[in-house]
Enzyme design. Structure first.
Site, PDB file in Angstrom:
ATOM      1  CB  SER A  32      -8.270   6.499   3.170  1.00 53.55           C
ATOM      2  OG  SER A  32      -7.658   6.578   4.445  1.00 53.55           O
ATOM      3  CG  ASP A  54      -1.799   1.237   1.270  1.00 53.70           C
ATOM      4  OD1 ASP A  54      -2.828   1.238   0.581  1.00 53.70           O
ATOM      5  OD2 ASP A  54      -1.456   2.201   1.985  1.00 53.70           O
ATOM      6  NE  ARG A  69       5.903   6.014  11.770  1.00 50.32           N
ATOM      7  CZ  ARG A  69       5.466   5.112  10.890  1.00 50.32           C
ATOM      8  NH1 ARG A  69       4.239   4.650  10.992  1.00 50.32           N
ATOM      9  NH2 ARG A  69       6.253   4.692   9.930  1.00 50.32           N
ATOM     10  CD  GLN A  75      10.727  -2.026  12.427  1.00 52.37           C
ATOM     11  OE1 GLN A  75      10.768  -1.689  11.245  1.00 52.37           O
ATOM     12  NE2 GLN A  75      10.608  -1.153  13.410  1.00 52.37           N
ATOM     13  CD1 TRP A  90      -5.711   4.421   7.915  1.00 48.19           C
ATOM     14  CD2 TRP A  90      -4.166   5.347   9.229  1.00 48.19           C
ATOM     15  NE1 TRP A  90      -6.194   5.631   8.330  1.00 48.19           N
ATOM     16  CE2 TRP A  90      -5.264   6.229   9.127  1.00 48.19           C
ATOM     17  CE3 TRP A  90      -3.061   5.727   9.999  1.00 48.19           C
ATOM     18  CZ2 TRP A  90      -5.299   7.458   9.774  1.00 48.19           C
ATOM     19  CZ3 TRP A  90      -3.090   6.949  10.653  1.00 48.19           C
ATOM     20  CH2 TRP A  90      -4.197   7.808  10.531  1.00 48.19           C
ATOM     21  CB  SER A  91      -2.254   3.895  12.736  1.00 47.81           C
ATOM     22  OG  SER A  91      -1.506   4.296  13.874  1.00 47.81           O
ATOM     23  CE1 TYR A 115       0.839   8.302   2.583  1.00 45.49           C
ATOM     24  CE2 TYR A 115       1.377   6.072   1.894  1.00 45.49           C
ATOM     25  CZ  TYR A 115       0.548   6.947   2.555  1.00 45.49           C
ATOM     26  OH  TYR A 115      -0.578   6.476   3.199  1.00 45.49           O
ATOM     27  N   GLY A 170       4.172  -0.585   9.021  1.00 47.16           N
ATOM     28  CA  GLY A 170       5.343   0.086   8.491  1.00 47.16           C
ATOM     29  C   GLY A 170       6.570  -0.613   9.030  1.00 47.16           C
ATOM     30  CG  ASN A 172       4.990  -6.134  12.980  1.00 45.47           C
ATOM     31  OD1 ASN A 172       4.961  -6.177  14.208  1.00 45.47           O
ATOM     32  ND2 ASN A 172       5.391  -5.074  12.315  1.00 45.47           N
TER      33      ASN A 172
END
Length: 311
Positions: free
Chosen positions: A149, A49, A223, A281, A200-201, A54, A275, A285
């Protein structure tokens, strides 16, 4: 890896998606991005995505370069349109949608994206104009499906009521243990309309990894420091998050795995976007896939976070 159908589409997306907000082409160099993309493929992630804004196209360009060695049918690619790309290029007018999809495809080095998303709602353009333009993109073969979104239930209903246009198959809302605003209205409405959720997030900007502690300022390169996410870094929130640690340890999970497993418990969630700045990472995840949280654990999590959840 496990896969879920995205709304009423024929897309089957990996439960974990690799996103590129604030990372690829912006704060993460080419070599690290290449390693992350390679690891994603090795672990079964098929969903990537991004968005035109960005890095003002930098994320699309880098992903386009790094995805080009792979066969196009090996991955599902999503991008977005709405936010400014220049002083004059912004929004969801017919002219902008056609201009921006062509620019995105050029940067992404592909003839089509699987999912083209309205990054936000455009109050300055008639909704019918937006929906017809998005439909034209699909009819032209430049996108297979369309999504949005952070649209309100009212806007979602209005779009669905327009005749002779393509229907949305995806919604991309913010959603996590700490942020549950889509639950009461957006999720049920989208389920009724055949719209899947790409959230997201899911780690609340990293807060749910447990790496931020109360009464300490976030590291200057984090972040949290960069984005100033005050609603998640208040001491009372961070104290509650730390009380999740014993739950994760009892289940032999990391904090991030617990948070992702919680998000994926929702049947309407097709995929959770993560992310990553390095492959480790992603490995960590992805281990959340297939983790089943029982009702007692879910109640325990709710009890711990009840006072700080945004609903």
């Amino acid at each position: 890896m496990r896969f879920r159908q995205l709304g009423n589409s024929d897309l089957h997306v990996s439960e974990i998606a690799l996103g590129s907000w604030l990372t690829y082409g912006v704060s993460v160099d080419r070599e690290a991005t290449r390693d992350c993309v390679q690891s994603a493929f090795e672990l079964g992630i098929n969903f990537f995505d991004t968005a035109n804004m960005y890095g003002r196209g930098a994320a699309e360009s880098l992903l386009g370069e790094l995805l080009s060695p792979y066969k196009r049918d090996q991955y599902i690619l999503a991008t977005k349109v709405y936010f400014p790309m220049s002083d004059t290029d912004q929004g969801l007018s017919r002219a902008q949608i056609h201009k921006q999809i062509d620019a995105s495809l050029q940067r992404l080095r592909t003839d089509y994206v699987d999912l083209y998303q309205c990054h936000r709602f455009d109050y300055d353009t008639p909704l019918e104009e937006t929906m017809r333009a998005m439909s034209e993109v699909v009819d032209a073969g430049k996108a297979r499906y369309i999504g949005f979104s952070e649209w309100s239930p009212r806007r979602i209903k209005s779009a669905n009521a327009i005749e002779h246009v393509k229907r949305f198959v995806s919604s991309q809302p913010q959603y996590s243990m700490l942020y549950r605003k889509p639950e009461p209205e957006v999720f049920p409405l989208c389920k009724k309309l055949g719209i899947g959720q790409i959230v997201w997030s899911p780690l609340a900007q990293g807060v749910l990894t447990g790496k931020y502690t109360p009464n300490e300022r976030p590291p200057s390169n984090s972040r949290a420091a960069a984005r100033g996410i005050r609603r998640f870094t208040e001491d009372r929130v961070l104290e509650s998050v730390q009380r999740l640690r014993p739950i994760a340890e009892r289940l032999s999970l990391s904090m991030s795995q617990l948070a992702l497993a919680w998000v994926l418990k929702q049947e309407c969630v097709s995929s959770a976007i993560i992310g990553a700045t390095h492959p480790q990472q992603i490995h960590q995840n992805v281990a959340a896939v297939g983790v089943e949280l029982d009702d007692a654990t879910l109640r325990e999590i709710d009890d711990v976070l009840d006072a700080v959840v945004r609903r």
